[in-house]
Motif scaffolding. Structure first.
Motif, PDB file in Angstrom:
ATOM      1  N   PHE A  31       0.839  -1.209   0.000  1.00 14.37           N
ATOM      2  CA  PHE A  31       0.000   0.000   0.000  1.00 14.37           C
ATOM      3  C   PHE A  31       0.867   1.251   0.000  1.00 14.37           C
ATOM      4  CE2 PHE A  31      -1.873   3.431   2.504  1.00 14.37           C
ATOM      5  CZ  PHE A  31      -3.024   3.686   1.782  1.00 14.37           C
ATOM      6  N   PHE A  32       1.835   1.322   0.927  1.00 17.84           N
ATOM      7  CA  PHE A  32       2.708   2.484   1.002  1.00 17.84           C
ATOM      8  C   PHE A  32       3.614   2.570  -0.228  1.00 17.84           C
ATOM      9  CE2 PHE A  32       2.029   1.128   5.501  1.00 17.84           C
ATOM     10  CZ  PHE A  32       1.258   2.204   5.900  1.00 17.84           C
ATOM     11  N   THR A  33       4.142   1.422  -0.645  1.00 20.08           N
ATOM     12  CA  THR A  33       5.015   1.407  -1.814  1.00 20.08           C
ATOM     13  C   THR A  33       4.237   1.816  -3.063  1.00 20.08           C
ATOM     14  OG1 THR A  33       6.250  -0.415  -0.808  1.00 20.08           O
ATOM     15  CG2 THR A  33       6.642   0.006  -3.144  1.00 20.08           C
ATOM     16  N   PHE A  34       3.004   1.346  -3.162  1.00 23.06           N
ATOM     17  CA  PHE A  34       2.145   1.645  -4.302  1.00 23.06           C
ATOM     18  C   PHE A  34       1.952   3.154  -4.444  1.00 23.06           C
ATOM     19  CE2 PHE A  34      -1.589   1.108  -6.991  1.00 23.06           C
ATOM     20  CZ  PHE A  34      -1.307  -0.066  -7.664  1.00 23.06           C
ATOM     21  N   VAL A  68       3.522   8.496  -6.936  1.00 21.43           N
ATOM     22  CA  VAL A  68       3.883   9.909  -6.757  1.00 21.43           C
ATOM     23  C   VAL A  68       5.333  10.178  -7.174  1.00 21.43           C
ATOM     24  CG1 VAL A  68       4.143  11.749  -5.047  1.00 21.43           C
ATOM     25  CG2 VAL A  68       2.189  10.196  -4.914  1.00 21.43           C
ATOM     26  N   ILE A  69       6.248   9.318  -6.737  1.00 25.44           N
ATOM     27  CA  ILE A  69       7.674   9.590  -6.942  1.00 25.44           C
ATOM     28  C   ILE A  69       8.157   9.131  -8.316  1.00 25.44           C
ATOM     29  CG2 ILE A  69      10.004   9.130  -6.081  1.00 25.44           C
ATOM     30  CD1 ILE A  69       8.727   8.709  -3.295  1.00 25.44           C
ATOM     31  N   TYR A  70       7.801   7.893  -8.680  1.00 29.39           N
ATOM     32  CA  TYR A  70       8.338   7.312  -9.911  1.00 29.39           C
ATOM     33  C   TYR A  70       7.335   7.324 -11.070  1.00 29.39           C
ATOM     34  CZ  TYR A  70      12.018   5.626  -6.822  1.00 29.39           C
ATOM     35  OH  TYR A  70      13.047   5.545  -5.922  1.00 29.39           O
ATOM     36  N   GLN A  71       6.138   7.873 -10.829  1.00 28.64           N
ATOM     37  CA  GLN A  71       5.106   7.945 -11.862  1.00 28.64           C
ATOM     38  C   GLN A  71       4.799   6.583 -12.496  1.00 28.64           C
ATOM     39  OE1 GLN A  71       7.521  10.838 -12.012  1.00 28.64           O
ATOM     40  NE2 GLN A  71       5.943  11.500 -10.554  1.00 28.64           N
ATOM     41  N   GLU A  72       4.860   5.519 -11.686  1.00 24.76           N
ATOM     42  CA  GLU A  72       4.465   4.205 -12.184  1.00 24.76           C
ATOM     43  C   GLU A  72       2.936   4.176 -12.281  1.00 24.76           C
ATOM     44  OE1 GLU A  72       8.206   1.746 -10.168  1.00 24.76           O
ATOM     45  OE2 GLU A  72       6.152   1.166  -9.727  1.00 24.76           O
ATOM     46  N   THR A 120       9.195   2.541   2.824  1.00 25.70           N
ATOM     47  CA  THR A 120      10.037   3.689   2.492  1.00 25.70           C
ATOM     48  C   THR A 120      11.404   3.230   1.996  1.00 25.70           C
ATOM     49  OG1 THR A 120       8.931   5.036   4.177  1.00 25.70           O
ATOM     50  CG2 THR A 120      11.077   5.800   3.405  1.00 25.70           C
ATOM     51  N   SER A 121      11.963   2.239   2.684  1.00 29.19           N
ATOM     52  CA  SER A 121      13.246   1.686   2.257  1.00 29.19           C
ATOM     53  C   SER A 121      13.130   1.044   0.879  1.00 29.19           C
ATOM     54  CB  SER A 121      13.727   0.650   3.281  1.00 29.19           C
ATOM     55  OG  SER A 121      14.950   0.066   2.865  1.00 29.19           O
ATOM     56  N   GLY A 122      11.994   0.372   0.607  1.00 27.95           N
ATOM     57  CA  GLY A 122      11.794  -0.248  -0.698  1.00 27.95           C
ATOM     58  C   GLY A 122      11.800   0.766  -1.821  1.00 27.95           C
ATOM     59  N   LEU A 123      11.130   1.901  -1.613  1.00 24.21           N
ATOM     60  CA  LEU A 123      11.145   2.968  -2.609  1.00 24.21           C
ATOM     61  C   LEU A 123      12.552   3.533  -2.783  1.00 24.21           C
ATOM     62  CD1 LEU A 123       7.877   4.784  -1.503  1.00 24.21           C
ATOM     63  CD2 LEU A 123       8.214   3.584  -3.665  1.00 24.21           C
ATOM     64  N   PRO A 175      15.661  -2.408 -15.801  1.00 17.74           N
ATOM     65  CA  PRO A 175      15.044  -1.082 -15.976  1.00 17.74           C
ATOM     66  C   PRO A 175      13.528  -1.138 -16.137  1.00 17.74           C
ATOM     67  CG  PRO A 175      16.279  -1.731 -17.945  1.00 17.74           C
ATOM     68  CD  PRO A 175      16.624  -2.712 -16.866  1.00 17.74           C
ATOM     69  N   ASP A 176      12.994  -2.296 -16.506  1.00 14.89           N
ATOM     70  CA  ASP A 176      11.542  -2.438 -16.653  1.00 14.89           C
ATOM     71  C   ASP A 176      10.840  -2.780 -15.344  1.00 14.89           C
ATOM     72  OD1 ASP A 176      11.661  -1.955 -19.412  1.00 14.89           O
ATOM     73  OD2 ASP A 176      12.066  -4.064 -19.840  1.00 14.89           O
ATOM     74  N   ALA A 177      11.595  -3.047 -14.286  1.00 13.50           N
ATOM     75  CA  ALA A 177      11.005  -3.451 -13.015  1.00 13.50           C
ATOM     76  C   ALA A 177      10.205  -2.309 -12.398  1.00 13.50           C
ATOM     77  CB  ALA A 177      12.094  -3.912 -12.053  1.00 13.50           C
ATOM     78  N   LEU A 178       9.005  -2.617 -11.947  1.00 15.88           N
ATOM     79  CA  LEU A 178       8.161  -1.642 -11.248  1.00 15.88           C
ATOM     80  C   LEU A 178       8.181  -1.976  -9.768  1.00 15.88           C
ATOM     81  CD1 LEU A 178       5.068  -1.460 -13.648  1.00 15.88           C
ATOM     82  CD2 LEU A 178       7.079   0.017 -13.606  1.00 15.88           C
ATOM     83  N   ILE A 179       8.604  -1.028  -8.951  1.00 11.96           N
ATOM     84  CA  ILE A 179       8.779  -1.283  -7.526  1.00 11.96           C
ATOM     85  C   ILE A 179       7.451  -1.608  -6.851  1.00 11.96           C
ATOM     86  CG2 ILE A 179       8.630   1.182  -6.937  1.00 11.96           C
ATOM     87  CD1 ILE A 179      10.758  -1.510  -5.175  1.00 11.96           C
ATOM     88  N   MET A 180       6.339  -1.014  -7.329  1.00 14.47           N
ATOM     89  CA  MET A 180       5.048  -1.281  -6.684  1.00 14.47           C
ATOM     90  C   MET A 180       4.618  -2.724  -6.931  1.00 14.47           C
ATOM     91  SD  MET A 180       2.444   0.874  -9.073  1.00 14.47           S
ATOM     92  CE  MET A 180       2.262   0.549 -10.826  1.00 14.47           C
ATOM     93  N   LEU A 181       4.907  -3.262  -8.108  1.00 11.81           N
ATOM     94  CA  LEU A 181       4.552  -4.640  -8.406  1.00 11.81           C
ATOM     95  C   LEU A 181       5.505  -5.609  -7.717  1.00 11.81           C
ATOM     96  CD1 LEU A 181       3.575  -4.462 -12.190  1.00 11.81           C
ATOM     97  CD2 LEU A 181       2.195  -4.033 -10.157  1.00 11.81           C
ATOM     98  N   LEU A 182       6.783  -5.259  -7.695  1.00 14.34           N
ATOM     99  CA  LEU A 182       7.768  -6.119  -7.041  1.00 14.34           C
ATOM    100  C   LEU A 182       7.481  -6.232  -5.554  1.00 14.34           C
ATOM    101  CD1 LEU A 182      10.305  -7.784  -7.548  1.00 14.34           C
ATOM    102  CD2 LEU A 182      11.666  -5.728  -7.203  1.00 14.34           C
ATOM    103  N   SER A 183       7.084  -5.123  -4.949  1.00 15.71           N
ATOM    104  CA  SER A 183       6.741  -5.134  -3.528  1.00 15.71           C
ATOM    105  C   SER A 183       5.552  -6.051  -3.258  1.00 15.71           C
ATOM    106  CB  SER A 183       6.428  -3.707  -3.067  1.00 15.71           C
ATOM    107  OG  SER A 183       5.984  -3.685  -1.730  1.00 15.71           O
ATOM    108  N   ALA A 184       4.565  -6.014  -4.153  1.00 17.05           N
ATOM    109  CA  ALA A 184       3.389  -6.866  -3.980  1.00 17.05           C
ATOM    110  C   ALA A 184       3.741  -8.340  -4.164  1.00 17.05           C
ATOM    111  CB  ALA A 184       2.301  -6.452  -4.962  1.00 17.05           C
TER     112      ALA A 184
END
Length: 300
Positions: free
Chosen positions: A111-114, A119-123, A172-175, A248-257
């Motif tokens: 949720f937080f990473t999403f 906001v930060i990475y415009q994913e 936060t660390s994940g982002l 470079p194609d990795a999305l942090i919000m999806l990886l976190s999930a």
């Protein structure tokens, strides 16, 4: 490929959580943390020594630890402070709450990473990924209802707030990890080595005040095999996670999930090992979280 690396990270994180529950029972949190981080550091230390004395051979096997400027050391130190605070809160909560409650709350990390990724990475997620996201959050809410049946009041229990705080700091660390790996071009072993080093220094400062001076506390400490196992499993999971982030194609919000699929091990295996209550009822929100992860992972 990065999604499958994320699943490998989830596997080792699930095993790490089981060992962590065993390691903290009846123990002071800070010395356990020092033992786990030190074990992870010793796991990576040969790569650093190989990079110093046998650089070509270490590069050939893909584990070379790069030289980095002092400014980059500062960024890694910030990560160490964030994660040290997160771990302290998480370990304290784990001592006082069932693993089948702690792990699902930690699964709200996406949720937080999403939000940060938006906001930060415009994913930008698609329709199915939005559904998966809200399904995960709703399933965690269902866990809170089950937790009340185990005598855990989610509004008045301070350890619930501790695990929520740990989850926020972890997200936060994940982002921040995406910035470290993709913007600063840190490879996994370089980031892991210096992260462990600075975290050990932080814990030594804390222990020199809260633990080392007190003989009774030192004598009460119980060394368990699970303490180094936690550190080794965590560093293995982090290696696969950072390798995934290098794409470079990795999305942090999806990886976190995707990493949240670790709860399958914690709820099913952990519930059996630690004989916790309401295991069958917890399978319902567990299925919701797993479905949410599947929607995020496979509907790209």
């Amino acid at each position: 490929m990065w999604m499958y690396l994320g699943l490998l990270a989830a596997l080792f994180l699930g095993l790490h959580n089981l060992c962590k529950k065993h390691a903290v029972q009846g123990n002071e949190i800070f010395p356990v943390l020092l033992g786990t981080v030190s074990a992870g550091f010793l796991l990576i230390l040969p790569f650093f020594l190989g990079s110093v004395f046998y650089p070509e051979a270490t590069k050939e096997i893909g584990f070379y630890v790069n030289d980095i400027p002092w400014s980059t050391h500062g960024f890694i130190f910030i990560k160490s402070m964030i994660m040290a605070a997160s771990w302290v809160l998480a370990y304290e909560a784990l001592k006082h709450l069932p693993i089948t409650i702690v792990t699902p709350i930690r699964s709200a990390g996406p949720f937080f990473t999403f939000i940060g990724a938006l906001v930060i990475y415009q994913e930008r997620p698609n329709f199915y990924q939005w559904i998966g996201f809200f399904l995960i959050i709703f399933s965690v809410f269902l866990y809170s209802r089950i937790g009340k049946k185990e005598g855990i009041n989610f509004k008045n229990n301070k350890w619930i707030y501790a695990i929520i705080g740990a989850t926020f700091l972890g997200a936060t660390s994940g982002l921040y990890d995406k910035y470290l790996v993709q913007s600063l071009n840190l490879n996994p072993q370089t980031l892991q080595f210096w992260f462990c080093w600075y975290t050990i220094l932080i814990l030594l400062v804390i222990l020199s005040i809260t633990w080392f001076p007190y003989k009774a506390k030192r004598q009460a400490f119980i060394w368990r095999w699970s303490i180094p196992a936690v550190g080794i499993l965590l560093q293995t999971a982090d290696y696969f996670y950072f390798k995934a982030l290098q794409d470079p194609d990795a999305l942090i919000m999806l990886l976190s999930a995707i990493k949240r699929s670790q709860i399958l091990i914690a709820v099913v295996v952990g519930g059996l090992i630690f004989k916790e209550k309401n295991k069958r009822k917890k399978l319902i929100p567990l299925a919701g979280i797993m479905l949410g992860v599947a929607l995020i992972m496979f509907f790209k």
